[in-house]
Design a protein around this motif. Sequence first.
Motif, PDB file in Angstrom:
ATOM      1  N   GLY A  18       0.779  -1.217  -0.087  1.00  0.00           N
ATOM      2  CA  GLY A  18      -0.058   0.050   0.039  1.00  0.00           C
ATOM      3  C   GLY A  18       1.053   1.295   0.074  1.00  0.00           C
ATOM      4  O   GLY A  18       2.143   1.281   0.197  1.00  0.00           O
ATOM      5  N   THR A  19       0.446   2.382  -0.429  1.00  0.00           N
ATOM      6  CA  THR A  19       1.043   3.562  -0.369  1.00  0.00           C
ATOM      7  C   THR A  19      -0.031   4.581   0.189  1.00  0.00           C
ATOM      8  O   THR A  19      -1.039   4.462   0.510  1.00  0.00           O
ATOM      9  CB  THR A  19       1.134   4.151  -1.917  1.00  0.00           C
ATOM     10  N   TRP A  20       0.607   6.020   0.783  1.00  0.00           N
ATOM     11  CA  TRP A  20      -0.112   6.828   1.391  1.00  0.00           C
ATOM     12  C   TRP A  20       0.265   8.038   0.654  1.00  0.00           C
ATOM     13  O   TRP A  20       1.312   8.219  -0.080  1.00  0.00           O
ATOM     14  CB  TRP A  20      -0.005   6.991   2.832  1.00  0.00           C
ATOM     15  N   GLY A  21      -0.270   9.134   0.783  1.00  0.00           N
ATOM     16  CA  GLY A  21      -0.013  10.493   0.404  1.00  0.00           C
ATOM     17  C   GLY A  21      -0.758  10.785  -1.060  1.00  0.00           C
ATOM     18  O   GLY A  21      -1.024   9.874  -1.828  1.00  0.00           O
ATOM     19  N   THR A  22      -0.591  12.120  -1.435  1.00  0.00           N
ATOM     20  CA  THR A  22      -1.379  12.336  -2.800  1.00  0.00           C
ATOM     21  C   THR A  22      -0.249  12.898  -3.916  1.00  0.00           C
ATOM     22  O   THR A  22       0.696  13.316  -3.401  1.00  0.00           O
ATOM     23  CB  THR A  22      -2.381  13.466  -2.623  1.00  0.00           C
ATOM     24  N   ASP A  23      -0.393  12.852  -5.018  1.00  0.00           N
ATOM     25  CA  ASP A  23       0.550  13.282  -6.030  1.00  0.00           C
ATOM     26  C   ASP A  23       1.811  12.628  -5.735  1.00  0.00           C
ATOM     27  O   ASP A  23       2.899  13.479  -6.154  1.00  0.00           O
ATOM     28  CB  ASP A  23       0.551  14.880  -6.093  1.00  0.00           C
TER      29      ASP A  23
ATOM     30  N   ASP B 137       9.761   0.133   8.127  1.00  0.00           N
ATOM     31  CA  ASP B 137      11.196   0.542   8.167  1.00  0.00           C
ATOM     32  C   ASP B 137      11.581   1.160   6.815  1.00  0.00           C
ATOM     33  O   ASP B 137      10.534   1.228   5.915  1.00  0.00           O
ATOM     34  CB  ASP B 137      12.063  -0.701   8.241  1.00  0.00           C
ATOM     35  N   ASN B 138      12.882   1.660   6.801  1.00  0.00           N
ATOM     36  CA  ASN B 138      13.420   2.440   5.638  1.00  0.00           C
ATOM     37  C   ASN B 138      13.569   1.349   4.402  1.00  0.00           C
ATOM     38  O   ASN B 138      12.922   1.897   3.218  1.00  0.00           O
ATOM     39  CB  ASN B 138      14.774   2.857   5.908  1.00  0.00           C
ATOM     40  N   THR B 139      13.855   0.226   4.501  1.00  0.00           N
ATOM     41  CA  THR B 139      13.783  -0.719   3.589  1.00  0.00           C
ATOM     42  C   THR B 139      12.566  -1.780   3.759  1.00  0.00           C
ATOM     43  O   THR B 139      12.025  -2.001   4.717  1.00  0.00           O
ATOM     44  CB  THR B 139      14.900  -1.719   3.451  1.00  0.00           C
ATOM     45  N   LEU B 140      12.059  -2.353   2.542  1.00  0.00           N
ATOM     46  CA  LEU B 140      10.927  -3.021   2.324  1.00  0.00           C
ATOM     47  C   LEU B 140      11.224  -4.507   2.598  1.00  0.00           C
ATOM     48  O   LEU B 140      12.169  -5.160   1.982  1.00  0.00           O
ATOM     49  CB  LEU B 140      10.241  -2.754   1.294  1.00  0.00           C
TER      50      LEU B 140
ATOM     51  N   THR C 204      10.052   7.250  -3.785  1.00  0.00           N
ATOM     52  CA  THR C 204      10.796   7.135  -2.565  1.00  0.00           C
ATOM     53  C   THR C 204       9.847   5.881  -1.628  1.00  0.00           C
ATOM     54  O   THR C 204       8.768   6.158  -1.457  1.00  0.00           O
ATOM     55  CB  THR C 204      10.860   8.244  -1.795  1.00  0.00           C
ATOM     56  N   ASN C 205      10.738   5.452  -0.558  1.00  0.00           N
ATOM     57  CA  ASN C 205      10.128   4.439   0.143  1.00  0.00           C
ATOM     58  C   ASN C 205       9.213   5.071   1.295  1.00  0.00           C
ATOM     59  O   ASN C 205       8.471   4.423   2.119  1.00  0.00           O
ATOM     60  CB  ASN C 205      11.197   3.548   0.809  1.00  0.00           C
ATOM     61  N   ILE C 206       9.586   6.446   1.381  1.00  0.00           N
ATOM     62  CA  ILE C 206       8.901   7.119   2.531  1.00  0.00           C
ATOM     63  C   ILE C 206       7.252   6.902   2.283  1.00  0.00           C
ATOM     64  O   ILE C 206       6.442   6.728   3.209  1.00  0.00           O
ATOM     65  CB  ILE C 206       8.890   8.696   2.406  1.00  0.00           C
TER      66      ILE C 206
ATOM     67  N   VAL D  45      12.695  10.609   7.048  1.00  0.00           N
ATOM     68  CA  VAL D  45      13.888  10.761   6.250  1.00  0.00           C
ATOM     69  C   VAL D  45      14.172   9.419   5.693  1.00  0.00           C
ATOM     70  O   VAL D  45      14.008   8.406   6.529  1.00  0.00           O
ATOM     71  CB  VAL D  45      15.015  11.328   6.968  1.00  0.00           C
ATOM     72  N   ASN D  46      14.395   9.368   4.396  1.00  0.00           N
ATOM     73  CA  ASN D  46      14.851   7.943   3.700  1.00  0.00           C
ATOM     74  C   ASN D  46      15.404   8.140   2.530  1.00  0.00           C
ATOM     75  O   ASN D  46      15.302   9.016   1.727  1.00  0.00           O
ATOM     76  CB  ASN D  46      13.534   7.277   3.603  1.00  0.00           C
ATOM     77  N   ASP D  47      16.605   7.312   2.326  1.00  0.00           N
ATOM     78  CA  ASP D  47      17.264   7.505   1.027  1.00  0.00           C
ATOM     79  C   ASP D  47      17.091   6.041   0.106  1.00  0.00           C
ATOM     80  O   ASP D  47      17.814   5.938  -0.693  1.00  0.00           O
ATOM     81  CB  ASP D  47      18.810   7.487   1.318  1.00  0.00           C
ATOM     82  N   TRP D  48      15.889   5.433   0.648  1.00  0.00           N
ATOM     83  CA  TRP D  48      15.690   4.108  -0.218  1.00  0.00           C
ATOM     84  C   TRP D  48      14.740   4.351  -1.079  1.00  0.00           C
ATOM     85  O   TRP D  48      13.600   5.086  -0.953  1.00  0.00           O
ATOM     86  CB  TRP D  48      15.511   3.022   0.821  1.00  0.00           C
TER      87      TRP D  48
END
Length: 378
Positions: A301-306, A369-372, A361-363, A346-349
Amino acid sequence: MVVAMVAVAVAPARAAEPGAVPRGAPAAATALDIPPGVTAGVAVFDRQTGTFSEQHNPRMRFRSASVVKLLIALDHLWNRGPDYILPPDDRARLDTMLRASDDASASYYWSRNGGGPIVDRMVARLGLADTAGPPAGYPAVWGYTALSAADTVRIYRYLLDSAPEPVRTLVMGNLRQSTRCGTDGFDQRFGIPASFERPWAVKQGWSGFGDSGGCSNTTAVAGTGGAVAGTGGAVAANDVDLTQRALHTTGTVGAADRSIVAVFTLHPTGTPFGAAYTDLDRLVRSLNVPGAVHPAGTWFGTWGTDVRVRAGATTSSAVLTELPAGVEVLIRCQKQGRRVEVPPYVNDWWAYLPLYGGYITNIYVRSPDNTLPGVPLC
């Protein structure tokens, strides 16, 4: 100032929402996954055996939305001789209508070729049992044409087995080139394209979602499915629901167009496009479709718009498209890239989405976690 890397926490309200747990490809011979509140009509026909592998409410009638564009195209091409050459502007209009589900093109042919009688002619020509033109009071609303999953299978069987070769090549060739985004700004990669590897050919349909289509690289145009303002609250006399939100996926899957798939769905009024998209994808992934191959990866699943899908794992990479808000996505692999800050996260994955050919971005992926978990490195 340099910000230290921190683990990404998932807000409690999000942790329990659908999609928080990764979902793999469905096991064979599972029951249909029809989410609560969703009404569905399903037919899957195996052309190799000449039998149906799935049927659920196959003769239930739905408002067709853009699936009726198949009939509009076939009627326009009917009785053209094998040597007939479409004028360039006519060919361009048909291509756009079938590939990018262009409403203006459909309205042009609807008006030019007589409106409702288009449907009447095609019912007689193809022997359709459940199909009917728009209800009284809505003669110009071609998207209100009544259509069933069973009749849709019959339409594709005509195209593949009986239509003149030039007609079959034109229509099916365009459906194989279905664009990611419709001309009205809606993401068309739901259902069949999201659930199966190529080869596939699709004609999608959607109605009632306003302007929440999710594509960022298109110019929106007024109207969806031929609908007109102020007609969303009525139910037609022929018992076709015009109120709930409609999302349909139809087409062929597998080598030599082995399986014909027709899935029509209605979702409660107010259902976001991303939620309906996810529910339809889950239903299609649960189908027994002979010859189909599920893509490798894990659904999250994801969250956020645009949420932007980019060509690379960096915020400077080109934007390919935007995700429908809250949609479930298939992730094939992940890798480190440019650090992204969306306070307090904050995430760089970054996750690679094969359906879109790019990264997010994984955010914005629902995972603690940062990684999936269970997702390999790219």
